[in-house]
Design a protein around this motif. Structure first.
Motif, PDB file in Angstrom:
ATOM      1  N   SER A   3       0.785  -1.195  -0.033  1.00  0.00           N
ATOM      2  CA  SER A   3       0.226  -0.042   0.106  1.00  0.00           C
ATOM      3  C   SER A   3       0.988   1.073   0.056  1.00  0.00           C
ATOM      4  O   SER A   3       2.032   1.190   0.343  1.00  0.00           O
ATOM      5  CB  SER A   3      -0.794  -0.023   1.204  1.00  0.00           C
ATOM      6  OG  SER A   3      -0.188  -0.001   2.405  1.00  0.00           O
ATOM      7  N   ILE A  26      -1.220   9.284   9.080  1.00  0.00           N
ATOM      8  CA  ILE A  26      -2.428   9.363   9.334  1.00  0.00           C
ATOM      9  C   ILE A  26      -2.533  10.470  10.697  1.00  0.00           C
ATOM     10  O   ILE A  26      -1.543  10.173  11.452  1.00  0.00           O
ATOM     11  CB  ILE A  26      -3.112   8.025   9.700  1.00  0.00           C
ATOM     12  CG1 ILE A  26      -3.125   6.926   8.830  1.00  0.00           C
ATOM     13  CG2 ILE A  26      -4.192   8.083  10.507  1.00  0.00           C
ATOM     14  CD1 ILE A  26      -3.178   5.547   8.983  1.00  0.00           C
ATOM     15  N   LEU A  42      -7.597   1.906  10.847  1.00  0.00           N
ATOM     16  CA  LEU A  42      -6.719   2.950  10.402  1.00  0.00           C
ATOM     17  C   LEU A  42      -5.663   2.351   9.627  1.00  0.00           C
ATOM     18  O   LEU A  42      -5.154   2.876   8.531  1.00  0.00           O
ATOM     19  CB  LEU A  42      -6.059   3.659  11.565  1.00  0.00           C
ATOM     20  CG  LEU A  42      -6.718   4.411  12.523  1.00  0.00           C
ATOM     21  CD1 LEU A  42      -5.775   5.109  13.706  1.00  0.00           C
ATOM     22  CD2 LEU A  42      -7.364   5.739  11.578  1.00  0.00           C
ATOM     23  N   SER A  43      -5.168   1.110   9.885  1.00  0.00           N
ATOM     24  CA  SER A  43      -3.886   0.719   9.123  1.00  0.00           C
ATOM     25  C   SER A  43      -4.076  -0.749   9.455  1.00  0.00           C
ATOM     26  O   SER A  43      -4.554  -1.266  10.270  1.00  0.00           O
ATOM     27  CB  SER A  43      -2.564   1.435   9.699  1.00  0.00           C
ATOM     28  OG  SER A  43      -1.706   0.914   8.788  1.00  0.00           O
ATOM     29  N   THR A  44      -3.075  -1.333   8.472  1.00  0.00           N
ATOM     30  CA  THR A  44      -2.798  -3.051   8.872  1.00  0.00           C
ATOM     31  C   THR A  44      -1.084  -3.152   8.869  1.00  0.00           C
ATOM     32  O   THR A  44      -0.625  -2.321   8.310  1.00  0.00           O
ATOM     33  CB  THR A  44      -3.199  -3.922   7.701  1.00  0.00           C
ATOM     34  OG1 THR A  44      -2.821  -3.401   6.461  1.00  0.00           O
ATOM     35  CG2 THR A  44      -4.924  -3.809   7.556  1.00  0.00           C
TER      36      THR A  44
END
Length: 121
Positions: free
Chosen positions: A4, A9, A27-29
């Motif tokens: 990605s 953020i 929000l995120s991985t």
């Protein structure tokens, strides 16, 4: 494997857009885990995660984590790990709280009854 895009953020900005009584968004991985931002204005139900630990990191306000034998208040910047299989409930320490959680992406959440405190503790 596709990667990605790298991006920043802004937690304060995301938290500022959260409304309602409860919101919990990814929000995120990170590998096989997710980072979520959660906002609440009322207690969450008693539950457990049989297959994953869960980490809470407070961003705004305070968060109470109720366990079988005690309750812990987390302030901004404080982190707590709840081991897999541990019944718990979270609730805001004031009108509103915002926290990050770090957990397995496929984590199971099971509702449970409020555990009875062990009289020997």
């Amino acid at each position: 494997m596709a990667r990605s895009e790298v991006h920043v953020i802004d937690l304060a900005k995301v938290a500022g857009l959260m409304t309602g009584d409860y919101q919990n968004d990814v929000l995120s991985t990170v590998n096989d885990h997710v980072v979520r931002i959660g906002m609440m204005t009322a207690p969450y139900f008693w539950h457990l995660h049989p297959d994953s630990d869960e980490i809470f990191l407070v961003v705004e306000g305070s968060v109470w984590v109720d366990l079988a034998n005690r309750s812990l208040e987390l302030l901004p910047g404080q982190l707590l790990t709840i081991p897999a299989g541990t019944p718990h409930r979270t609730r805001p320490g004031g009108v509103r709280s915002v926290n990050l959680t770090f957990e397995s992406a496929g984590m199971t959440t099971l509702a449970c009854e409020q555990p009875q405190a062990d009289p020997g503790s």
